[in-house]
Design a protein around this motif. Sequence first.
Motif, PDB file in Angstrom:
ATOM      1  N   PRO A   1       0.813  -1.224   0.000  1.00 33.60           N
ATOM      2  CA  PRO A   1       0.000   0.000   0.000  1.00 33.60           C
ATOM      3  C   PRO A   1       0.842   1.267   0.000  1.00 33.60           C
ATOM      4  O   PRO A   1       0.309   2.356  -0.193  1.00 33.60           O
ATOM      5  N   TYR A   2       2.148   1.140   0.253  1.00 28.10           N
ATOM      6  CA  TYR A   2       2.981   2.319   0.435  1.00 28.10           C
ATOM      7  C   TYR A   2       3.926   2.561  -0.735  1.00 28.10           C
ATOM      8  O   TYR A   2       4.798   3.432  -0.659  1.00 28.10           O
TER       9      TYR A   2
ATOM     10  N   LEU B   1       1.342   5.197   9.093  1.00 36.54           N
ATOM     11  CA  LEU B   1       0.673   5.698   7.900  1.00 36.54           C
ATOM     12  C   LEU B   1      -0.424   4.707   7.528  1.00 36.54           C
ATOM     13  O   LEU B   1      -0.238   3.498   7.624  1.00 36.54           O
ATOM     14  N   ARG B   2      -1.554   5.225   7.085  1.00 39.99           N
ATOM     15  CA  ARG B   2      -2.723   4.391   6.772  1.00 39.99           C
ATOM     16  C   ARG B   2      -3.034   3.428   7.918  1.00 39.99           C
ATOM     17  O   ARG B   2      -3.024   2.209   7.758  1.00 39.99           O
TER      18      ARG B   2
ATOM     19  N   GLU C   1      -5.709   2.636   9.275  1.00 44.66           N
ATOM     20  CA  GLU C   1      -6.933   1.834   9.159  1.00 44.66           C
ATOM     21  C   GLU C   1      -6.637   0.478   8.536  1.00 44.66           C
ATOM     22  O   GLU C   1      -7.452  -0.442   8.665  1.00 44.66           O
ATOM     23  N   LEU C   2      -5.475   0.344   7.878  1.00 47.95           N
ATOM     24  CA  LEU C   2      -5.144  -0.955   7.299  1.00 47.95           C
ATOM     25  C   LEU C   2      -4.657  -1.939   8.349  1.00 47.95           C
ATOM     26  O   LEU C   2      -4.597  -3.139   8.094  1.00 47.95           O
TER      27      LEU C   2
ATOM     28  N   LEU D   1      -1.765  -2.586   9.576  1.00 45.02           N
ATOM     29  CA  LEU D   1      -0.598  -3.390   9.234  1.00 45.02           C
ATOM     30  C   LEU D   1       0.505  -3.302  10.278  1.00 45.02           C
ATOM     31  O   LEU D   1       1.483  -4.034  10.216  1.00 45.02           O
TER      32      LEU D   1
END
Lengths: 128, 245, 393
Positions: free
Chosen positions: B154-155, B230-231, B233-234, B236
């Motif tokens: 995702p990054y 970062l992000r 909500e994922l 990870l």
Amino acid sequence: MGRRFSRWIRWGAAVAGVATLLTAAAQPPHIEVYPERGPCVADRETMRREHHQMLKHQRFISVHEGVRDAKVDFNQCIACHASPQSQSVAARPEDFCVACHRYAAVAIDCFSCHQPTVSTAQRQGGGR
Amino acid sequence: MKTTAEHDTGVDQGRRRWLAQLGLMSGATLLAPGIHLLAIPPAEGAADGTKRWGMLIDATRCDPNCQLCVTACHEENGLPPATDAQAVRWIRKVTLREERSNHQVSLPMMCLHCAHPPCRDVCPTGATFKRKDGVVLVDRHLCIGCRYCVMACPYKARNFVYGPVTTQKNEVPRGMGCAEGCTLCVHRIDRGKLPACVERCPNQALLFGDLNDPTSPIRRRMAEIGARALRPELRLDPAVRVHGV
Amino acid sequence: MAKSMIALNHYAHAVRFWQLMGVWLLLIAGAAAAFFSLEHFGHAITGMTNHIVWGFPHVIAIFLIVAASGVLNVASIASVFGRTDYKPYAPLSAWMSIALLIGGLAVLVLDLGKPDRLTVAMTHFNWTSMFAWNVFLYTGLLALAVVYLWTMYDKRVSGWSSAAGIAVFLWRLVLTSGTGLIFGFLVGREGYGTALLAPAFLALSFAWGWALFLLAQEGVSRWAGEPSAMLDEALFTRARQLFAVFLAAALYFVVIYHLTNLYFERNAAFSRFLLFAGGEFTFLFWIGYLLLGALLPLWLVLGMGDRASVRWAALLTVFGGIAFLYAFIIGGQAWPLQPFVGYEVLSSGFDDGQVAIYQPHWPEVLLALGGIGVSGLLITLAVRVWPFVPVRT
């Protein structure tokens, strides 16, 4: 049909036989070693038979466990076996790995990723 | 040659026997080398399961005009300069503007070494793996170059090597046809050094350390100034966290 | 009711056979040249980049693989759902599935960064990866399809035909869902990462497979000069209605997918991009897939309904399918990843936030076409030597 078939077999065998004789006449390459750089991991016959297994076994452990000073360390192999002319084990046809593997017709994949040339730091430090 | 009897039954027993023997011999020849025992004792690795290596990126200290972390990474890891779309980037500088406040911030972006890495989950051969100290790496002996991990990240931390490589460093093997990304400089951290980007940063924007140790400088600084994924909500749970974004 | 099967009359059709083989062999030669260049120079000679890593070869490969599973519908309808009228067409359907699957897999394998590592892929498995499962799903389908064909031709095992048909049917439901989930399992990208892709791909496989089967079956019957091998009127009517159902089902899933994406603000950006602002991808979606690949075929099949119209509908469905996949696979990668939600990217060393450009180069186009060549060659070869043409008495 049988007679034509057996003629094919005879010709095929003749060609194969000549090819074998020609390749058998090829001399094994002269492999240079540098004993002043220190002894290898094991004796010559063991290394000839098992170096690929050693590397294959060790590489998984090195990558997955982060082993930096293993007995079988590919960069150390390269440092000791690099030829003085090219500083490499794979640059010229006479260099260590390539010479034997070309003769034995065994393709190696290592140097698509591994640097076959000795690093400057290792060159200054010498072998083992 | 067939005997008269065999002509009657239509089955050449001699050929069958020969084929069976050939099969047995081939099978034995193929299996034999595998039964060979290896006498190399496994060495102790630097990967330590009690540690979790991480990084804190303090974007408030990052200079938008500075590219030293990128240069350091490329030099350390033998990466060519990133000039076109097929080039490889293990780390990049990003300048952002918050949409409503117009506040601008800059930070380096690299593999975040997630605790639940999507790249590891999708890799068909297990080439992408997570070391026991949390570093996400590619075992190029197993990589088949399918690029599924590049799709999954995702990054945008993953790259594919498009052309032949001859200028790789000895400590950082990398080659054509494999996927790769930031290794958190494992070849350095395993020897007790810092990742190249962290060492080079002139503004102390990057802090490296053990996330599992509550007394480590990185944990104390995170507690002090705050840090987030970062992000998030994922879910990870990346090891590289940011402050100020 | 079809009584017996014939293979093509070798001598009467030799010229056409070799012409067709010539086309396939040319495509395969192009792919071989492309592959060897890729091996030597790397993927640098393609138009793929570190923004778009799956390109035209993947579009064609996935089309072939999805169609391979869908084309088995004919055989399934005969064996699993008991519609014996379709039974004479089952062998061609099973063989086409094998041929299309092999073509698609060939392209995927040859496009790998390290295809010489195929043995690694066959011996090391990470079970959370859809690709690892696919190794077994795809080869399993090949094996089951071969067994299924065997039960169709060999009287001694024909009693197992039903069981084989059911096994093949269930296996390919899992396989096509898995193909959809290749994308469905990607958490990071806004265009993917939804469970809906599994049934969507299943529905698309029905439509594409049916279209390819209709085209191949008519082609084979004409080639054999056996007008009685064509579907009779009653069967043709049912076949075209089923085609319409499949087209509509596929359209349904695509519409639901985009509608749901648009409803959630956090997911909407990709659908807005694809549907309204994506340049070539928008064109391919609306004109390529929706108009030419779904609505026009529906009208031709239901509104017009004659054999020529259905033939055109099938052809348009195939091109619409490729257009859909191009917009989906490449558009899905062109749309940038969004690691910094709520921020606009002013500058980035990796072009974060920018829509990526994809320009196919010859090597990857030739490689993709080679997959079509492989499938075509296998089908043409088999039709010549095997009794695939049912003849009505």
